[in-house]
Design a protein around this motif. Structure first.
Motif, mmCIF file in Angstrom:
data_model
loop_
_atom_site.group_PDB
_atom_site.id
_atom_site.type_symbol
_atom_site.label_atom_id
_atom_site.label_comp_id
_atom_site.label_asym_id
_atom_site.label_seq_id
_atom_site.Cartn_x
_atom_site.Cartn_y
_atom_site.Cartn_z
ATOM 1 N N PRO A 209 -8.229 59.124 -62.524
ATOM 2 C CA PRO A 209 -8.005 60.674 -62.003
ATOM 3 C C PRO A 209 -6.583 60.585 -61.694
ATOM 4 O O PRO A 209 -5.686 59.612 -61.518
ATOM 5 C CB PRO A 209 -8.742 60.499 -60.679
ATOM 6 C CG PRO A 209 -8.784 59.048 -60.232
ATOM 7 C CD PRO A 209 -9.019 58.279 -61.540
ATOM 8 N N VAL A 210 -6.140 61.876 -61.609
ATOM 9 C CA VAL A 210 -4.594 62.161 -60.777
ATOM 10 C C VAL A 210 -4.872 62.430 -59.671
ATOM 11 O O VAL A 210 -5.507 63.390 -59.301
ATOM 12 C CB VAL A 210 -4.202 63.395 -61.696
ATOM 13 C CG1 VAL A 210 -2.642 63.814 -61.112
ATOM 14 C CG2 VAL A 210 -3.694 62.952 -63.200
ATOM 15 N N SER B 274 -5.597 53.583 -55.761
ATOM 16 C CA SER B 274 -6.371 52.516 -56.319
ATOM 17 C C SER B 274 -7.121 52.900 -57.376
ATOM 18 O O SER B 274 -8.034 53.727 -57.401
ATOM 19 C CB SER B 274 -7.074 51.815 -55.371
ATOM 20 O OG SER B 274 -7.618 50.672 -55.740
ATOM 21 N N GLY B 275 -6.659 52.613 -58.685
ATOM 22 C CA GLY B 275 -7.524 53.079 -59.751
ATOM 23 C C GLY B 275 -7.020 54.349 -60.410
ATOM 24 O O GLY B 275 -7.787 54.759 -61.199
ATOM 25 N N SER C 183 7.377 52.738 -53.536
ATOM 26 C CA SER C 183 7.716 51.497 -53.713
ATOM 27 C C SER C 183 6.309 50.536 -53.725
ATOM 28 O O SER C 183 6.285 49.694 -54.290
ATOM 29 C CB SER C 183 8.450 50.897 -52.674
ATOM 30 O OG SER C 183 8.997 49.477 -52.826
ATOM 31 N N HIS C 184 5.190 51.094 -53.232
ATOM 32 C CA HIS C 184 4.096 50.275 -53.048
ATOM 33 C C HIS C 184 2.903 50.805 -53.756
ATOM 34 O O HIS C 184 1.737 49.988 -53.944
ATOM 35 C CB HIS C 184 3.736 50.432 -51.601
ATOM 36 C CG HIS C 184 4.587 49.659 -50.830
ATOM 37 N ND1 HIS C 184 5.710 50.279 -50.468
ATOM 38 C CD2 HIS C 184 4.333 48.393 -49.995
ATOM 39 C CE1 HIS C 184 6.438 49.193 -49.558
ATOM 40 N NE2 HIS C 184 5.847 48.091 -49.365
ATOM 41 N N ALA C 185 2.732 52.054 -54.274
ATOM 42 C CA ALA C 185 1.472 52.417 -55.029
ATOM 43 C C ALA C 185 1.116 51.438 -56.409
ATOM 44 O O ALA C 185 2.213 51.355 -56.771
ATOM 45 C CB ALA C 185 1.492 53.878 -55.503
ATOM 46 N N PRO C 186 -0.053 51.289 -56.657
ATOM 47 C CA PRO C 186 -0.406 50.389 -57.758
ATOM 48 C C PRO C 186 -0.339 51.380 -59.166
ATOM 49 O O PRO C 186 -0.690 50.698 -60.001
ATOM 50 C CB PRO C 186 -1.730 50.252 -57.559
ATOM 51 C CG PRO C 186 -2.423 51.321 -56.621
ATOM 52 C CD PRO C 186 -1.194 51.724 -55.766
ATOM 53 N N TYR D 17 3.844 48.473 -65.577
ATOM 54 C CA TYR D 17 2.879 49.397 -66.021
ATOM 55 C C TYR D 17 2.944 49.340 -67.717
ATOM 56 O O TYR D 17 3.871 49.388 -68.411
ATOM 57 C CB TYR D 17 3.594 50.905 -65.719
ATOM 58 C CG TYR D 17 2.968 52.241 -66.487
ATOM 59 C CD1 TYR D 17 1.853 52.735 -65.965
ATOM 60 C CD2 TYR D 17 3.653 52.775 -67.583
ATOM 61 C CE1 TYR D 17 1.025 53.732 -66.517
ATOM 62 C CE2 TYR D 17 3.013 53.834 -68.140
ATOM 63 C CZ TYR D 17 1.839 54.390 -67.439
ATOM 64 O OH TYR D 17 1.041 55.321 -68.202
ATOM 65 N N GLN D 18 1.686 49.634 -68.175
ATOM 66 C CA GLN D 18 1.443 49.373 -69.724
ATOM 67 C C GLN D 18 0.613 50.342 -70.306
ATOM 68 O O GLN D 18 0.223 50.482 -71.511
ATOM 69 C CB GLN D 18 0.346 48.128 -69.617
ATOM 70 C CG GLN D 18 0.954 46.750 -69.097
ATOM 71 C CD GLN D 18 -0.116 45.761 -69.150
ATOM 72 O OE1 GLN D 18 -1.043 45.710 -69.586
ATOM 73 N NE2 GLN D 18 0.624 44.439 -69.089
ATOM 74 N N GLY D 19 0.773 51.679 -69.650
ATOM 75 C CA GLY D 19 0.050 52.893 -70.558
ATOM 76 C C GLY D 19 -1.084 53.423 -69.926
ATOM 77 O O GLY D 19 -1.890 52.766 -69.135
ATOM 78 N N ALA D 20 -1.228 54.718 -69.824
ATOM 79 C CA ALA D 20 -2.372 55.155 -69.370
ATOM 80 C C ALA D 20 -3.619 54.981 -70.076
ATOM 81 O O ALA D 20 -3.660 54.674 -71.406
ATOM 82 C CB ALA D 20 -2.064 56.635 -69.291
#
Length: 281
Positions: free
Chosen positions: A7-8, A101-102, A130-133, A278-281
């Motif tokens: 989700p966004v 998360s997720g 700075s902290h979001a996954p 980050y490796q892509g959506a």
């Protein structure tokens, strides 16, 4: 194969129509669900155990009003993804950290906090950046936004890993069908030989990306200026600025003055802060 999109998430403080509209467009563009999260404001965390039912009900009612206003705003849009609304009585940071998360993206309005809070590292947007996954897009509220014509801008500054930000920047330029501006600012005192070496290095880095995204037009921009000033100037016309996440998570942003945090205070368009992994959506 699981085709369910992450989700966004939008962390909503109050009436933030620009941020809401940005999150909506991102959800529609990616075919994802949208989740609107509001953390009801408890004035002083230390007194929470002493709040009675009446006070708590008042806080929750005020928070629900924020979500109801958001629902009414979104209902006026022509197209909507599946939208859920979440009211939390946790702190804004805790609520958004859990919601992110997720998630594929966290959208949040820019901080508007006093200078003394900023000196202590305060600000929800700064913390989450700075902290979001996941990538975080901080959206300034602009009463009368101009039509952007500068595409997507990503900065390569040498202080953060380029892999994650470049992945996100190429994804966004491709999805928006815009050109990608790769910006590098060279300080005025830089020697000509050093500047030329930087240009060659950036050209080498971009070569592989252009093979992966051959349909994205890449425009390289080398300016003689401070990096922060160059990005803020570009934000006056860009649709989106992409920067790397600061390395340090433990030291106050105001004291370390990392690039992304400084840009957040002055940018005129949404700013995406992207983790290096980050490796892509």
């Amino acid at each position: 194969m699981n085709s369910v999109k992450s989700p966004v998430i939008i962390g909503l403080a109050d009436k933030q129509p620009t941020a809401l509209r940005f999150a909506l467009r991102e959800a529609l563009r990616s075919g994802a669900k949208m989740r609107v999260v509001h953390a009801a404001s408890i004035p002083v965390q230390a007194v929470y155990p002493y709040l009675g039912p009446v006070e708590l009900d008042g806080i929750k009612a005020a928070g629900q009003k924020v979500l109801d206003d958001a629902r009414e705003f979104l209902d006026q849009e022509v197209a909507l993804p599946p939208v859920t609304f979440v009211l939390s009585i946790a702190s804004a940071v805790d609520a958004l950290q859990e919601a992110a998360s997720g998630a594929q993206l966290l959208v949040i309005g820019a901080d508007d906090i006093p200078w003394y809070d900023r000196m202590l590292g305060g600000g929800v947007a700064r913390h989450m950046a700075s902290h979001a996954p996941c990538p975080v897009v901080v959206v300034p509220e602009v009463a009368y936004p101009a039509t952007p014509n500068g595409g997507v801008v990503v900065t390569l500054d040498g202080g953060t890993s380029a892999a994650g930000p470049l992945t996100y920047a190429f994804e966004q330029a491709s999805a928006r069908r815009h050109e990608l501006h790769v910006l590098h600012a060279t300080p005025p005192a830089t020697l000509a030989a050093d500047a030329e070496a930087i240009r060659a290095n950036i050209a080498e880095v971009l070569a592989g990306w252009s093979e992966t995204y051959p349909h994205v037009r890449v425009i390289r921009a080398f300016v003689v200026d401070g990096t922060e000033s160059a990005i803020v100037a570009a934000s006056a016309h860009a649709e989106l600025i992409v920067v790397g996440r600061p390395h340090s998570k433990n030291v106050s942003f105001a004291l370390t003055r990392p690039l992304a945090m400084q840009v957040l205070r002055r940018a005129g368009c949404p700013v995406a802060i992207v983790p290096s992994d980050y490796q892509g959506a």
